[in-house]
Motif scaffolding. Structure first.
Motif, mmCIF file in Angstrom:
data_model
loop_
_atom_site.group_PDB
_atom_site.id
_atom_site.type_symbol
_atom_site.label_atom_id
_atom_site.label_comp_id
_atom_site.label_asym_id
_atom_site.label_seq_id
_atom_site.Cartn_x
_atom_site.Cartn_y
_atom_site.Cartn_z
ATOM 1 N N ALA A 97 42.127 36.461 35.173
ATOM 2 C CA ALA A 97 42.605 37.896 36.007
ATOM 3 C C ALA A 97 41.831 38.616 36.745
ATOM 4 O O ALA A 97 42.255 39.251 37.773
ATOM 5 N N THR A 98 41.035 39.091 35.474
ATOM 6 C CA THR A 98 39.976 40.550 36.958
ATOM 7 C C THR A 98 39.191 39.529 37.908
ATOM 8 O O THR A 98 38.371 40.369 38.363
ATOM 9 N N HIS A 99 39.101 37.831 37.986
ATOM 10 C CA HIS A 99 38.291 37.810 38.968
ATOM 11 C C HIS A 99 38.326 38.311 40.447
ATOM 12 O O HIS A 99 39.886 38.290 40.735
ATOM 13 N N ARG A 100 37.865 38.589 41.335
ATOM 14 C CA ARG A 100 37.661 38.950 42.358
ATOM 15 C C ARG A 100 38.729 37.796 42.941
ATOM 16 O O ARG A 100 39.988 37.729 43.797
ATOM 17 N N THR A 101 38.329 36.490 43.293
ATOM 18 C CA THR A 101 38.415 35.718 44.355
ATOM 19 C C THR A 101 39.211 34.096 43.486
ATOM 20 O O THR A 101 39.803 33.178 44.068
ATOM 21 N N GLN A 102 38.484 33.803 42.055
ATOM 22 C CA GLN A 102 39.042 32.856 41.664
ATOM 23 C C GLN A 102 39.551 33.658 40.434
ATOM 24 O O GLN A 102 39.803 32.300 39.066
ATOM 25 N N TRP A 103 40.793 33.891 40.717
ATOM 26 C CA TRP A 103 41.470 34.116 38.984
ATOM 27 C C TRP A 103 42.381 33.120 39.377
ATOM 28 O O TRP A 103 42.715 32.057 40.062
ATOM 29 N N ALA A 104 43.292 33.064 38.073
ATOM 30 C CA ALA A 104 43.898 31.677 37.507
ATOM 31 C C ALA A 104 43.264 30.507 37.176
ATOM 32 O O ALA A 104 43.510 29.502 37.801
ATOM 33 N N SER A 105 41.722 30.468 37.148
ATOM 34 C CA SER A 105 41.045 29.627 37.976
ATOM 35 C C SER A 105 39.707 29.515 36.070
ATOM 36 O O SER A 105 39.481 30.583 35.820
ATOM 37 N N VAL A 106 39.572 28.307 35.931
ATOM 38 C CA VAL A 106 38.353 27.823 34.570
ATOM 39 C C VAL A 106 37.080 29.123 35.057
ATOM 40 O O VAL A 106 36.375 29.580 34.303
ATOM 41 N N ASN A 107 36.987 28.410 36.725
ATOM 42 C CA ASN A 107 36.014 29.094 37.145
ATOM 43 C C ASN A 107 35.598 30.138 37.111
ATOM 44 O O ASN A 107 35.133 30.926 37.170
ATOM 45 N N GLY A 108 37.145 30.673 37.697
ATOM 46 C CA GLY A 108 36.830 32.148 37.359
ATOM 47 C C GLY A 108 36.912 32.657 36.253
ATOM 48 O O GLY A 108 35.987 34.289 36.539
ATOM 49 N N GLY A 109 37.448 32.621 34.865
ATOM 50 C CA GLY A 109 37.398 32.846 33.700
ATOM 51 C C GLY A 109 36.296 32.313 33.515
ATOM 52 O O GLY A 109 35.286 34.045 33.480
ATOM 53 N N LEU A 110 35.110 31.464 33.824
ATOM 54 C CA LEU A 110 33.551 31.736 33.411
ATOM 55 C C LEU A 110 32.945 33.103 33.984
ATOM 56 O O LEU A 110 32.137 33.630 33.569
ATOM 57 N N TYR A 111 32.486 32.813 35.336
ATOM 58 C CA TYR A 111 32.340 33.873 36.249
ATOM 59 C C TYR A 111 32.746 35.068 35.560
ATOM 60 O O TYR A 111 31.735 35.971 35.379
ATOM 61 N N SER A 112 33.431 36.081 35.288
ATOM 62 C CA SER A 112 34.046 36.847 35.282
ATOM 63 C C SER A 112 33.829 37.356 33.787
ATOM 64 O O SER A 112 33.226 38.604 33.507
ATOM 65 N N GLY A 113 33.613 36.291 33.076
ATOM 66 C CA GLY A 113 32.758 36.594 31.350
ATOM 67 C C GLY A 113 31.387 36.872 31.556
ATOM 68 O O GLY A 113 30.867 37.500 31.409
ATOM 69 N N ARG A 114 30.653 35.941 32.283
ATOM 70 C CA ARG A 114 29.004 35.793 32.263
ATOM 71 C C ARG A 114 29.071 37.756 33.449
ATOM 72 O O ARG A 114 28.053 38.568 32.889
ATOM 73 N N ASP A 115 29.695 38.035 34.028
ATOM 74 C CA ASP A 115 29.451 39.364 34.961
ATOM 75 C C ASP A 115 29.852 40.257 33.814
ATOM 76 O O ASP A 115 29.098 41.665 33.893
ATOM 77 N N SER A 116 30.826 40.356 32.959
ATOM 78 C CA SER A 116 31.408 41.055 32.113
ATOM 79 C C SER A 116 30.015 41.587 31.348
ATOM 80 O O SER A 116 29.342 42.688 30.544
ATOM 81 N N ALA A 117 29.235 39.953 30.766
ATOM 82 C CA ALA A 117 28.238 40.486 29.762
ATOM 83 C C ALA A 117 27.305 41.249 30.481
ATOM 84 O O ALA A 117 26.289 42.393 29.579
#
Ligand SMILES: Cc1cc2nc3c(=O)[nH]c(=O)nc-3n(C[C@H](O)[C@H](O)[C@H](O)COP(=O)(O)OP(=O)(O)OC[C@H]3O[C@@H](n4cnc5c(N)ncnc54)[C@H](O)[C@@H]3O)c2cc1C
Length: 450
Positions: A419-439
């Motif tokens: 839900a926090t990804h800028r453009t790829q929310w509602a997706s697995v890839n969006g989840g993955l990128y958000s986790g990487r960014d937060s880390a």
């Protein structure tokens, strides 16, 4: 101090006991007092853990469920063939690292050719009807774009208003609205924001024969996770964070929170002190849309359109089922239901939901098709307390709330997840990128304060 130590030991002991029961439960690098605690072992949490490990930052990853993967899971038992109970399109190939990951690790993945067939009642649509349908798709895009560019805001920023009643009165209006709405955004037209939709990116999709969940399970297989460990409170007062779990309290310098916005809205995790008003407003402004699958297994390819064919019948409301027939030649048909109808079907028995999905197929192919029906299964993600729905969708006028949702709290609680990804929310890839960014952000913070 004595009390803190006792809590840590309790945490460790419970985790070890559970490890004897569960297939996998290990505390992150053996650390019980880590620099970072990651909450949730969906794809975002797994990506965050891998990133922190690469950066040499200690972490504990806790997961309420007894498996990893969160909203990406492949079940092989229900039908005896892979059935993704949640995510199954590997989206946006050029932006999805899991596509290469799957290829490199021997998974059988292939492009979704977006093969479509349309029915009007019990017959296939004629050429003229299909031409009319194409016009409706074009009109849809134009009207949604106009709504966004005209700056529709507040309650007016909804697809029903953007499309207008004339659109819904046209022969294919509800079909096209369902395609993008209930079968995609998982919301009825009145409930989804064109601005949110416009701010997302799309692209081609891929399928994985072994199931998308199998890829994510493989991706996370070497990540230490404390399973069956639900977080009930995050205390962000003073230095560091205290994360209260069902297995004891973890003290850390920072936390990465990847649970769904539905879990946050349901209040399953208490914040001490309470969240700032604007953060709570952001949680309330982003809905947890509901999408469910009615899996229908047949003895053969009942539509006879070959593998991986989308079959849509002309719709007269937003309550219908969209189908993906014969996935990967398994004779499995996925029925998609979303929005209000998906929520309604969650409140009836699974048999009733299956009958609803099967009736849709019968209305196209005739009642005799039931003779080829083996078995059905209906999902109900809105009833799963680990998710409380399918994926995020900003409510009308609330798209800017995504930015507020992803803001870090007191420099040390990192809000992550799809839900926090800028453009790829509602997706697995969006989840993955958000986790990487937060880390990455958490690692920078840890280095700064150390
Ligand atoms: C029906 C459906 C269809 C979908 N289709 C697609 C698709 O085709 N393609 C696509 O790319 N995406 C799809 N999605 C969306 C995709 O699944 C998600 O965007 C993505 O998996 C989210 O990952 P995440 O790590 O952000 O969240 P999650 O996967 O929700 O991970 C969060 C984790 O936190 C855990 N948790 C919850 N509460 C607590 C707690 N109190 N303490 C500890 N742990 C907790 C949960 O169990 C979960 O494992 C679909 C989702 C659904 C439900």
């Amino acid at each position: 101090m004595g009390q803190k130590l006792q809590q840590h030991r309790r945490f460790l002991l419970k985790a070890i006991t559970a490890a004897m029961l569960a297939p996998r439960i290990v505390l992150g690098s053996g650390v019980t007092n880590p620099e970072v605690v990651i909450i949730g072992a969906g794809v975002a949490g797994l990506a965050a853990a891998k990133t922190l490990r690469d950066k040499g930052i200690s972490f504990v990853l806790v997961e309420a469920n007894f498996r990893i993967g969160g909203r990406v899971y492949t079940d092989n038992d229900i039908f005896g063939v892979p059935f993704d109970t949640h995510a199954h399109w590997m989206m946006i190939s050029r932006k999805n690292p899991l596509i290469d990951y799957a290829k490199d690790n021997g998974f059988n993945i292939y492009r979704d050719l977006d093969k479509r067939k349309y029915f009007v009642g019990d017959r296939e649509a004629t050429k003229d009807e299909l031409a009319d349908l194409r016009g409706s798709y074009q009109a849809f895009n134009k009207k949604i774009k106009n709504s966004v560019y005209s700056g529709a805001s507040g309650d007016d920023d909804n697809a029903r208003t953007a499309l207008g009643e004339d659109f819904f009165n046209s022969p294919w209006g509800y079909t096209v609205a369902s395609d993008y709405g209930v079968w995609n955004m998982a919301e009825n037209s009145k409930d989804w924001s064109p601005t949110d939709w416009w701010n997302s990116i799309g692209g081609d999709n891929w399928f994985c024969a072994e199931g998308y969940g199998s890829v994510v399970a493989h991706y996370g297989q070497d990540v230490p996770v404390a399973l069956g460990t639900a977080v009930t409170e995050i205390n962000w007062q003073g230095d560091g964070v205290k994360v209260v779990t069902s297995a004891g309290t973890i003290n850390a310098k920072a936390a990465i929170l990847t649970v769904s916005v539905g879990v946050l809205a349901a209040g399953h995790i208490k914040f001490t002190p309470q969240l700032p008003v604007e953060k709570q407003e952001a949680i309330d402004g982003i809905d947890m849309a509901v999408m469910n699958y009615i899996g229908l297994h047949f003895t053969d390819d009942v539509f006879n359109f070959g593998a991986d064919t989308y079959v849509y019948q002309q719709q007269h409301d937003e309550n219908g089922v969209g189908y993906l027939a014969n996935l990967n030649n398994t004779n499995l048909v996925y029925g998609y239901v979303g929005g209000d109808q998906a929520k309604a079907l969650e409140n009836v028995s699974m048999d009733t939901a299956i009958t609803y999905g099967l009736d849709g197929v019968k209305s196209m192919l005739g009642n005799d098709i039931e003779k080829k029906f083996i078995k059905g299964h209906a999902t109900a993600c809105g009833k799963i307390p680990f998710y409380e729905g399918a994926y995020s969708a900003a409510k009308p006028g609330k798209q800017p709330m995504r930015a507020v949702l992803r803001e870090t709290l007191a420099d040390k609680v990192f809000f992550s997840g799809e839900a926090t990804h800028r453009t790829q929310w509602a997706s697995v890839n969006g989840g993955l990128y958000s986790g990487r960014d937060s880390a990455v952000q958490a690692a920078t913070y840890i280095r700064r304060i150390s």
